[in-house]
Design an enzyme around this catalytic site. Structure first.
Site, PDB file in Angstrom:
ATOM      1  N   LYS A   1       1.231   4.345  -3.015  1.00  0.00           N
ATOM      2  CA  LYS A   1       0.999   5.769  -2.780  1.00  0.00           C
ATOM      3  C   LYS A   1       2.247   6.604  -3.078  1.00  0.00           C
ATOM      4  O   LYS A   1       2.141   7.724  -3.589  1.00  0.00           O
ATOM      5  CB  LYS A   1       0.518   5.997  -1.341  1.00  0.00           C
ATOM      6  CG  LYS A   1      -0.884   5.463  -1.083  1.00  0.00           C
ATOM      7  CD  LYS A   1      -1.903   6.108  -2.021  1.00  0.00           C
ATOM      8  CE  LYS A   1      -3.312   5.631  -1.808  1.00  0.00           C
ATOM      9  NZ  LYS A   1      -4.291   6.277  -2.711  1.00  0.00           N
TER      10      LYS A   1
ATOM     11  N   TYR B   1       0.832  -1.202   0.000  1.00  0.00           N
ATOM     12  CA  TYR B   1       0.000   0.000   0.000  1.00  0.00           C
ATOM     13  C   TYR B   1       0.869   1.255   0.000  1.00  0.00           C
ATOM     14  O   TYR B   1       0.653   2.187  -0.798  1.00  0.00           O
ATOM     15  CB  TYR B   1      -0.934   0.009   1.206  1.00  0.00           C
ATOM     16  CG  TYR B   1      -1.805   1.245   1.282  1.00  0.00           C
ATOM     17  CD1 TYR B   1      -2.834   1.438   0.356  1.00  0.00           C
ATOM     18  CD2 TYR B   1      -1.600   2.220   2.245  1.00  0.00           C
ATOM     19  CE1 TYR B   1      -3.635   2.579   0.402  1.00  0.00           C
ATOM     20  CE2 TYR B   1      -2.393   3.356   2.307  1.00  0.00           C
ATOM     21  CZ  TYR B   1      -3.409   3.533   1.381  1.00  0.00           C
ATOM     22  OH  TYR B   1      -4.192   4.663   1.425  1.00  0.00           O
TER      23      TYR B   1
ATOM     24  N   THR C   1     -13.812   5.964   6.176  1.00  0.00           N
ATOM     25  CA  THR C   1     -14.412   5.327   5.003  1.00  0.00           C
ATOM     26  C   THR C   1     -14.167   3.822   5.056  1.00  0.00           C
ATOM     27  O   THR C   1     -13.480   3.309   5.940  1.00  0.00           O
ATOM     28  CB  THR C   1     -13.805   5.875   3.687  1.00  0.00           C
ATOM     29  OG1 THR C   1     -12.447   5.414   3.579  1.00  0.00           O
ATOM     30  CG2 THR C   1     -13.846   7.394   3.647  1.00  0.00           C
TER      31      THR C   1
END
Length: 324
Positions: free
Chosen positions: A209, A205, A242
């Site tokens: 990014k 991850y 989220t």
């Protein structure tokens, strides 16, 4: 050695998270300035069916934009479009299917869009996933690397000529890449972008990014050198409540729940930085920035490595079948 390769990315990612939470504890979300109307402008927002993507699409439509929500959940997309079009009278929204884990699907999406002969003024590469257990896409890529970065790299490049022709001096087209503070913990191994040697979802991850930030700076430099009226910026929404956190370990999930409602930002607050980058007068003609909480912020030292930017660009072109 194997254990260390697993633990270091995990600890670095959670340390980034703690730093962000401490910042959010003592600092308010920036106040969005008054934004100019965007009538006649067309935007694509990936992952716009829910969360920050939905809030971004809704806000842009309220400013008068024609927003294409690109996603892989047709029912969710239809509901999002219906809700936006009921609320927004200035602009409009529509849903178009794309599966960002498939390069074939990305190419099909681009062709469908181009067939309509629409201009394109704003591209928001918002869709993403986090901490997914080890998976490969149909093209053989590591899941985070493909969905978060490589598909957006291909999408952007295939739409770049439309963005160039749609922009003009004083009214640039804008590309916004959804970054994250976790890029500070990211490392890039050009010989193992798919994390085949030792897999860590945390490391994967963070790498995806960081790749987006490197891509942002390199592309902005190329566009500026060519004199094109297109800007590229990376935005960091902070920690937002989220579904992105659904893949956290059980213990982390338990620790998150009590603090999310207090310290995490809402999806609308998180989306504000993307909307700002896409529509604010203050951002006209401004590119190559890392934006956090409404401010131009220093990204990681590694993200400014021009040699790494170039190597990643060339490698990415090779992986998706584009000429460097």
């Amino acid at each position: 050695m194997w254990l260390l390769s697993m633990l270091v990315p995990l600890l670095r990612l959670y340390l980034c998270g703690i730093k962000v939470l401490l910042y959010q504890m003592f600092n308010r979300t920036f106040e969005m300035p008054a934004l100019p109307k965007q009538k006649g402008r067309v935007a694509i927002v990936t992952g716009g069916t829910r969360g920050m993507g939905f809030e971004t699409a809704r806000h842009l439509a309220s400013l008068g934009m024609h927003v294409i929500i690109a996603g892989n959940e047709p029912e969710e997309g239809a509901a999002a479009v219906s809700r936006i079009n009921e609320e927004c009278y200035e602009g409009k929204a529509e849903f178009v299917f794309v599966d960002l884990t498939s390069l074939k699907s990305v190419r099909h999406f681009v062709q469908k869009f181009r067939d309509r002969s629409l201009p394109l003024h704003v591209l928001i590469n918002n869709a993403g996933t986090m901490l997914v257990p080890e998976r490969r896409t149909e093209d053989g890529f590591e899941f985070h690397f493909c969905l978060n970065y490589l598909s957006h790299f291909l999408l952007t490049n295939m739409l770049l000529d439309l963005l160039k022709t749609s922009g003009r001096e004083g009214r640039c087209s804008r590309i916004i890449n959804m970054a994250s503070a976790t890029h500070y913990a990211g490392e890039i191994n050009l010989e193992d972008l798919n994390k085949r040697v030792v897999y860590s979802s945390h490391g994967a991850y963070c790498q995806s990014k960081l790749a987006l930030v490197l891509f942002t700076y390199y592309l902005q430099e190329q566009l500026a050198a060519g004199g094109f009226s297109v800007t590229v910026n990376a935005v960091d929404p902070g920690m937002v409540d989220t579904a992105l956190y659904d893949n956290l370990w059980t213990l982390a999930q338990m620790m998150k729940k009590p603090v999310a409602g207090i310290l995490f930002r809402t999806p609308a607050e998180g989306a504000s930085i993307s909307v700002y980058a896409a529509a604010a007068s203050e951002m006209e003609g401004v590119g190559g920035c890392y934006l956090y909480n409404g401010q131009k912020t220093q990204s990681s030292d590694l993200s400014y490595d021009s040699e790494l930017q170039t190597k990643l660009w060339k490698k990415s072109c090779e992986l998706v079948g584009l000429q460097a």
